[in-house]
Design a protein around this motif. Structure first.
Motif, PDB file in Angstrom:
ATOM      1  N   LEU A   1       0.695  -1.279  -0.091  1.00 48.76           N
ATOM      2  CA  LEU A   1      -0.042  -0.131  -0.092  1.00 48.76           C
ATOM      3  C   LEU A   1       0.865   1.260  -0.021  1.00 48.76           C
ATOM      4  CD1 LEU A   1      -2.908   1.148   0.160  1.00 48.76           C
ATOM      5  CD2 LEU A   1      -2.755   1.197   2.747  1.00 48.76           C
ATOM      6  N   THR A   2       1.996   1.497   0.702  1.00 51.18           N
ATOM      7  CA  THR A   2       2.775   2.561   0.936  1.00 51.18           C
ATOM      8  C   THR A   2       3.351   2.752  -0.480  1.00 51.18           C
ATOM      9  OG1 THR A   2       4.662   1.165   1.545  1.00 51.18           O
ATOM     10  CG2 THR A   2       3.382   2.309   3.362  1.00 51.18           C
ATOM     11  N   ILE A   3       4.028   1.566  -1.155  1.00 47.67           N
ATOM     12  CA  ILE A   3       4.377   1.644  -2.576  1.00 47.67           C
ATOM     13  C   ILE A   3       3.556   2.301  -3.661  1.00 47.67           C
ATOM     14  CG2 ILE A   3       5.556   0.602  -4.409  1.00 47.67           C
ATOM     15  CD1 ILE A   3       7.036  -1.410  -2.198  1.00 47.67           C
TER      16      ILE A   3
ATOM     17  N   LEU B   1      11.498  -1.033   8.781  1.00 43.83           N
ATOM     18  CA  LEU B   1      11.094   0.472   8.574  1.00 43.83           C
ATOM     19  C   LEU B   1      11.905   1.366   8.147  1.00 43.83           C
ATOM     20  CD1 LEU B   1       8.398   2.248   9.194  1.00 43.83           C
ATOM     21  CD2 LEU B   1       9.348   2.844  11.351  1.00 43.83           C
ATOM     22  N   VAL B   2      13.195   1.330   8.533  1.00 42.63           N
ATOM     23  CA  VAL B   2      14.265   2.091   8.002  1.00 42.63           C
ATOM     24  C   VAL B   2      14.562   1.701   6.608  1.00 42.63           C
ATOM     25  CG1 VAL B   2      16.743   2.510   8.274  1.00 42.63           C
ATOM     26  CG2 VAL B   2      15.378   2.432  10.065  1.00 42.63           C
ATOM     27  N   ALA B   3      14.403   0.350   6.349  1.00 42.22           N
ATOM     28  CA  ALA B   3      14.668  -0.041   5.014  1.00 42.22           C
ATOM     29  C   ALA B   3      13.583   0.477   3.721  1.00 42.22           C
ATOM     30  CB  ALA B   3      14.885  -1.503   4.678  1.00 42.22           C
ATOM     31  N   ALA B   4      12.246   0.389   4.391  1.00 46.32           N
ATOM     32  CA  ALA B   4      11.173   0.878   3.650  1.00 46.32           C
ATOM     33  C   ALA B   4      11.199   2.313   3.407  1.00 46.32           C
ATOM     34  CB  ALA B   4       9.764   0.435   4.501  1.00 46.32           C
ATOM     35  N   GLY B   5      11.603   3.151   4.323  1.00 48.47           N
ATOM     36  CA  GLY B   5      11.787   4.569   4.454  1.00 48.47           C
ATOM     37  C   GLY B   5      12.733   4.858   3.354  1.00 48.47           C
ATOM     38  N   THR B   6      13.900   4.519   3.577  1.00 49.28           N
ATOM     39  CA  THR B   6      15.144   4.830   2.678  1.00 49.28           C
ATOM     40  C   THR B   6      14.689   4.365   1.146  1.00 49.28           C
ATOM     41  OG1 THR B   6      16.700   3.980   4.413  1.00 49.28           O
ATOM     42  CG2 THR B   6      17.575   3.917   2.244  1.00 49.28           C
TER      43      THR B   6
ATOM     44  N   ILE C   1       7.978  -6.046  -4.963  1.00 44.38           N
ATOM     45  CA  ILE C   1       8.965  -5.265  -4.597  1.00 44.38           C
ATOM     46  C   ILE C   1       8.758  -5.150  -2.952  1.00 44.38           C
ATOM     47  CG2 ILE C   1       9.854  -2.973  -4.278  1.00 44.38           C
ATOM     48  CD1 ILE C   1       9.131  -2.092  -7.178  1.00 44.38           C
ATOM     49  N   ALA C   2       7.601  -5.268  -2.464  1.00 44.20           N
ATOM     50  CA  ALA C   2       7.240  -5.068  -1.038  1.00 44.20           C
ATOM     51  C   ALA C   2       8.082  -6.034  -0.096  1.00 44.20           C
ATOM     52  CB  ALA C   2       5.730  -5.113  -0.795  1.00 44.20           C
ATOM     53  N   PRO C   3       7.920  -7.619  -0.567  1.00 43.47           N
ATOM     54  CA  PRO C   3       8.585  -8.530   0.316  1.00 43.47           C
ATOM     55  C   PRO C   3      10.279  -8.309   0.292  1.00 43.47           C
ATOM     56  CG  PRO C   3       7.156  -9.570  -0.802  1.00 43.47           C
ATOM     57  CD  PRO C   3       7.159  -7.946  -1.514  1.00 43.47           C
ATOM     58  N   LYS C   4      10.851  -7.777  -0.707  1.00 42.16           N
ATOM     59  CA  LYS C   4      11.954  -7.646  -1.016  1.00 42.16           C
ATOM     60  C   LYS C   4      12.714  -6.543  -0.167  1.00 42.16           C
ATOM     61  CE  LYS C   4      12.540  -9.787  -5.219  1.00 42.16           C
ATOM     62  NZ  LYS C   4      12.932  -9.895  -6.487  1.00 42.16           N
ATOM     63  N   ILE C   5      11.949  -5.507   0.270  1.00 41.92           N
ATOM     64  CA  ILE C   5      12.276  -4.287   0.994  1.00 41.92           C
ATOM     65  C   ILE C   5      12.161  -4.579   2.615  1.00 41.92           C
ATOM     66  CG2 ILE C   5      11.868  -1.853   1.629  1.00 41.92           C
ATOM     67  CD1 ILE C   5      10.638  -1.813  -1.328  1.00 41.92           C
ATOM     68  N   ILE C   6      11.002  -5.088   2.916  1.00 38.54           N
ATOM     69  CA  ILE C   6      10.650  -5.284   4.302  1.00 38.54           C
ATOM     70  C   ILE C   6      10.867  -6.831   4.526  1.00 38.54           C
ATOM     71  CG2 ILE C   6       9.324  -5.079   6.266  1.00 38.54           C
ATOM     72  CD1 ILE C   6       8.011  -2.689   4.568  1.00 38.54           C
ATOM     73  N   ARG C   7      11.933  -7.182   5.336  1.00 38.80           N
ATOM     74  CA  ARG C   7      11.632  -8.503   5.713  1.00 38.80           C
ATOM     75  C   ARG C   7      11.757  -8.624   7.036  1.00 38.80           C
ATOM     76  NH1 ARG C   7      16.132  -8.215   1.874  1.00 38.80           N
ATOM     77  NH2 ARG C   7      15.841  -9.607   0.114  1.00 38.80           N
TER      78      ARG C   7
ATOM     79  N   LEU D   1      19.732   6.538  -6.280  1.00 41.42           N
ATOM     80  CA  LEU D   1      19.953   4.984  -6.480  1.00 41.42           C
ATOM     81  C   LEU D   1      20.752   4.253  -5.474  1.00 41.42           C
ATOM     82  CD1 LEU D   1      21.023   5.376 -10.318  1.00 41.42           C
ATOM     83  CD2 LEU D   1      18.713   4.704  -9.466  1.00 41.42           C
ATOM     84  N   ALA D   2      21.693   4.840  -4.913  1.00 43.29           N
ATOM     85  CA  ALA D   2      22.247   4.170  -3.754  1.00 43.29           C
ATOM     86  C   ALA D   2      21.320   4.145  -2.448  1.00 43.29           C
ATOM     87  CB  ALA D   2      23.404   5.003  -3.486  1.00 43.29           C
ATOM     88  N   MET D   3      20.495   4.697  -2.305  1.00 44.79           N
ATOM     89  CA  MET D   3      19.473   4.595  -1.478  1.00 44.79           C
ATOM     90  C   MET D   3      18.534   3.218  -1.818  1.00 44.79           C
ATOM     91  SD  MET D   3      18.636   8.484  -0.142  1.00 44.79           S
ATOM     92  CE  MET D   3      17.429   8.019   1.203  1.00 44.79           C
ATOM     93  N   ILE D   4      18.094   3.271  -3.028  1.00 44.77           N
ATOM     94  CA  ILE D   4      17.158   2.242  -3.474  1.00 44.77           C
ATOM     95  C   ILE D   4      17.817   1.119  -3.435  1.00 44.77           C
ATOM     96  CG2 ILE D   4      16.134   1.468  -5.729  1.00 44.77           C
ATOM     97  CD1 ILE D   4      15.525   4.508  -6.237  1.00 44.77           C
ATOM     98  N   PHE D   5      19.140   0.833  -4.014  1.00 45.05           N
ATOM     99  CA  PHE D   5      19.829  -0.318  -4.022  1.00 45.05           C
ATOM    100  C   PHE D   5      20.663  -0.822  -2.724  1.00 45.05           C
ATOM    101  CE2 PHE D   5      18.933   0.645  -8.414  1.00 45.05           C
ATOM    102  CZ  PHE D   5      18.121  -0.196  -8.880  1.00 45.05           C
ATOM    103  N   GLY D   6      20.979   0.127  -1.948  1.00 44.68           N
ATOM    104  CA  GLY D   6      21.704  -0.001  -0.864  1.00 44.68           C
ATOM    105  C   GLY D   6      20.916   0.000   0.302  1.00 44.68           C
ATOM    106  N   GLY D   7      19.699  -0.255   0.185  1.00 45.84           N
ATOM    107  CA  GLY D   7      18.759  -0.370   1.777  1.00 45.84           C
ATOM    108  C   GLY D   7      19.403  -1.005   2.850  1.00 45.84           C
ATOM    109  N   ARG D   8      20.147  -2.370   2.542  1.00 47.43           N
ATOM    110  CA  ARG D   8      20.538  -3.026   3.561  1.00 47.43           C
ATOM    111  C   ARG D   8      21.865  -2.403   4.384  1.00 47.43           C
ATOM    112  NH1 ARG D   8      20.311  -9.461   2.429  1.00 47.43           N
ATOM    113  NH2 ARG D   8      18.495  -9.282   1.577  1.00 47.43           N
TER     114      ARG D   8
END
Length: 150
Positions: free
Chosen positions: A7-9, A85-90, A66-72, A127-134
């Protein structure tokens, strides 16, 4: 939890499309009020409406993947962890910045023939924020727990 992140995406995707359309619609409807006497320049329209709309539609369609890959969730419960939460926000902030900077870069490139390198820097950071969330999540956790022995 998966439904919340989807929903947030989807909300972000709708916001990106509608806000950019709302910002450019007066320019398209009444170009004379903006000081343009000839035809509407197509590059700013492409940069500010079409590119965010296409990416917003792609985000909307791919939100379930995308959602399950962002928030584990490390534990099996339905609540979101602090790291999630930090990963999703980033990720969401990175997508927002990327879309805004791509629109400006495309518009400037085709109208002026030059690029504002500040927006290129914002695009690279986003792009670093999108792909470097971990990485961001790990650094956040280290900073938050620094000196506590955790």
């Amino acid at each position: 939890m998966k439904q919340f992140s989807e929903l947030t995406i989807k909300i972000l995707a709708a916001y990106l499309v509608l806000s950019n359309l709302g910002n450019a619609l007066p320019f398209i409807i009444a170009p004379a009020s903006w000081g343009i006497s000839g035809p509407i320049p197509i590059a700013p329209v492409l940069g500010s409406i079409v590119v965010p709309a296409v990416i917003g539609i792609i985000l909307w369609v791919l939100a379930p993947k995308i959602a399950p890959k962002i928030i584990r969730s490390t534990d099996g419960d339905a609540s979101i962890s602090e790291k999630g939460l930090v990963a999703a926000g980033t990720f969401l902030i990175g997508v927002y910045w990327a879309l805004k900077s791509v629109g400006v870069i495309v518009g400037q490139l085709f109208t002026q023939g030059t690029i504002n390198y500040g927006y290129v820097t914002v695009l690279l950071i986003s792009l670093a924020m999108i792909f470097g969330g971990r990485f961001v999540t790990t650094m956040y956790h280290r900073l938050r727990t620094a000196g506590t022995g955790v």
